[in-house]
Design a protein around this motif. Structure first.
Motif, short mmCIF file in Angstrom:
data_model
loop_
_atom_site.label_atom_id
_atom_site.label_comp_id
_atom_site.label_asym_id
_atom_site.label_seq_id
_atom_site.Cartn_x
_atom_site.Cartn_y
_atom_site.Cartn_z
N HIS A 190 -6.91 -7.07 0.50
CA HIS A 190 -6.37 -7.58 -0.77
C HIS A 190 -7.41 -8.47 -1.45
O HIS A 190 -7.60 -8.42 -2.67
CB HIS A 190 -5.09 -8.39 -0.54
CG HIS A 190 -3.94 -7.56 -0.08
ND1 HIS A 190 -2.86 -8.09 0.58
CD2 HIS A 190 -3.70 -6.23 -0.18
CE1 HIS A 190 -2.01 -7.11 0.87
NE2 HIS A 190 -2.50 -5.97 0.41
N HIS A 244 0.68 0.41 7.03
CA HIS A 244 -0.07 0.16 5.80
C HIS A 244 -1.42 -0.53 6.05
O HIS A 244 -2.46 -0.07 5.59
CB HIS A 244 0.80 -0.67 4.84
CG HIS A 244 0.06 -1.16 3.63
ND1 HIS A 244 -0.32 -0.32 2.61
CD2 HIS A 244 -0.40 -2.40 3.29
CE1 HIS A 244 -0.96 -1.02 1.69
NE2 HIS A 244 -1.02 -2.28 2.08
N ASP A 270 -5.13 -6.06 6.22
CA ASP A 270 -4.56 -5.80 4.89
C ASP A 270 -4.86 -6.97 3.96
O ASP A 270 -5.28 -6.78 2.81
CB ASP A 270 -3.05 -5.56 5.02
CG ASP A 270 -2.41 -5.09 3.73
OD1 ASP A 270 -3.09 -4.36 2.96
OD2 ASP A 270 -1.25 -5.44 3.48
N ASN A 276 -5.19 1.17 5.66
CA ASN A 276 -6.18 0.53 4.77
C ASN A 276 -7.46 0.20 5.53
O ASN A 276 -8.56 0.43 5.04
CB ASN A 276 -5.63 -0.80 4.24
CG ASN A 276 -4.78 -0.65 3.01
OD1 ASN A 276 -4.96 0.27 2.23
ND2 ASN A 276 -3.87 -1.57 2.82
N HIS A 314 -6.26 1.06 -1.31
CA HIS A 314 -4.79 1.07 -1.40
C HIS A 314 -4.26 2.37 -2.01
O HIS A 314 -3.23 2.88 -1.58
CB HIS A 314 -4.30 -0.15 -2.20
CG HIS A 314 -4.10 -1.35 -1.33
ND1 HIS A 314 -5.14 -2.15 -0.95
CD2 HIS A 314 -2.99 -1.87 -0.75
CE1 HIS A 314 -4.68 -3.12 -0.17
NE2 HIS A 314 -3.38 -2.97 -0.04
FE LIG Z 1 -1.91 -4.06 1.13
#
Ligand SMILES: [Fe+2]
Length: 230
Positions: free
Chosen positions: A48, A126, A44, A130, A112
């Protein structure tokens, strides 16, 4: 993040008053995190950095934070997963994730936007969601973004800085940390595609994706992610 169960959507609550007054980055706190959660949360953070950096717009402070964060994550993620007591790797992930967290003040992207809706409906993790979707979106977004790809690739210490090579290096990294190759493997059915794509287009992150996807393209990216993302 808030999950709106009735609509099966996730929203980000964002206001200057909800900033923390103090943030502690102490890698010892993450030592007991199991390998799968280290991999999923680490992926994740990686996303980002990539999505934040790829958001169009002039923001050198965010972009500098993204590149340095990606550098730390690239050096640390596999080691943090495979050698859980390694404080240098845990520290690299901790600081790297904070830096890329700053970088996505610019916004995020399609990974996302889709993952928020999949997670809201199917309660999938999550970071894991992703990570599965990432290669499909990279193949859609990155052609034409050679300069940004070169900068990310250099930051991540990859050898060849072309777009195809960047994508293949990311796929190798996802393999190494044991990310499944499709959303179907984590229980997401094919018949949700239309619904998920329509909702993803309303997500805040959809609007800052470097390439504005049509509904048909968003459906296709979602379907490929469910069937065979890599
Ligand atoms: Fe995230």
């Amino acid at each position: 993040m808030v999950t709106y169960l009735k609509e099966g959507m996730k929203f980000c609550m964002w206001h200057p008053d909800v900033r923390p007054s103090l943030a502690l980055l102490d890698p010892e706190l993450t030592i007991g995190l199991p390998a799968n959660l280290t991999a999923w949360t680490g992926a994740d953070a990686l996303i980002h950095g990539i999505e934040g950096y790829c958001v169009p717009g002039f923001n050198p402070m965010c972009d500098g934070a993204a590149l340095e964060g990606l550098s730390l994550i690239s050096k640390s993620l596999v080691t943090a997963v495979e050698d859980p007591g390694n404080l240098v790797a845990r520290g690299g992930m901790h600081v790297g994730s904070c830096l890329v967290g700053i970088s996505f003040l610019k916004g995020l992207g399609l990974v996302h936007a889709i993952a928020h809706m999949v997670g809201a409906e199917y309660n999938t993790h999550h970071g894991l969601t992703n990570a599965i979707i990432l290669p499909v979106v990279l193949k859609y977004n990155l052609p034409g973004m050679e300069e940004k790809v070169k900068r990310m690739s250099e930051a991540m210490q990859f050898e060849d800085h072309s777009v195809p090579s960047f994508i293949s290096n990311i796929e190798k990294l996802l393999d190494r940390i044991k990310i499944p190759k499709s959303l179907s493997e984590i229980g997401v059915p094919e018949d949700c595609v239309d619904r998920i794509a329509e909702k993803a287009m309303k997500d805040q992150a959809f609007a800052t994706n470097p390439r504005l996807a049509t509904l048909e393209e968003t459906k296709e990216i979602t379907l490929v992610s469910i069937k065979k993302a890599r």
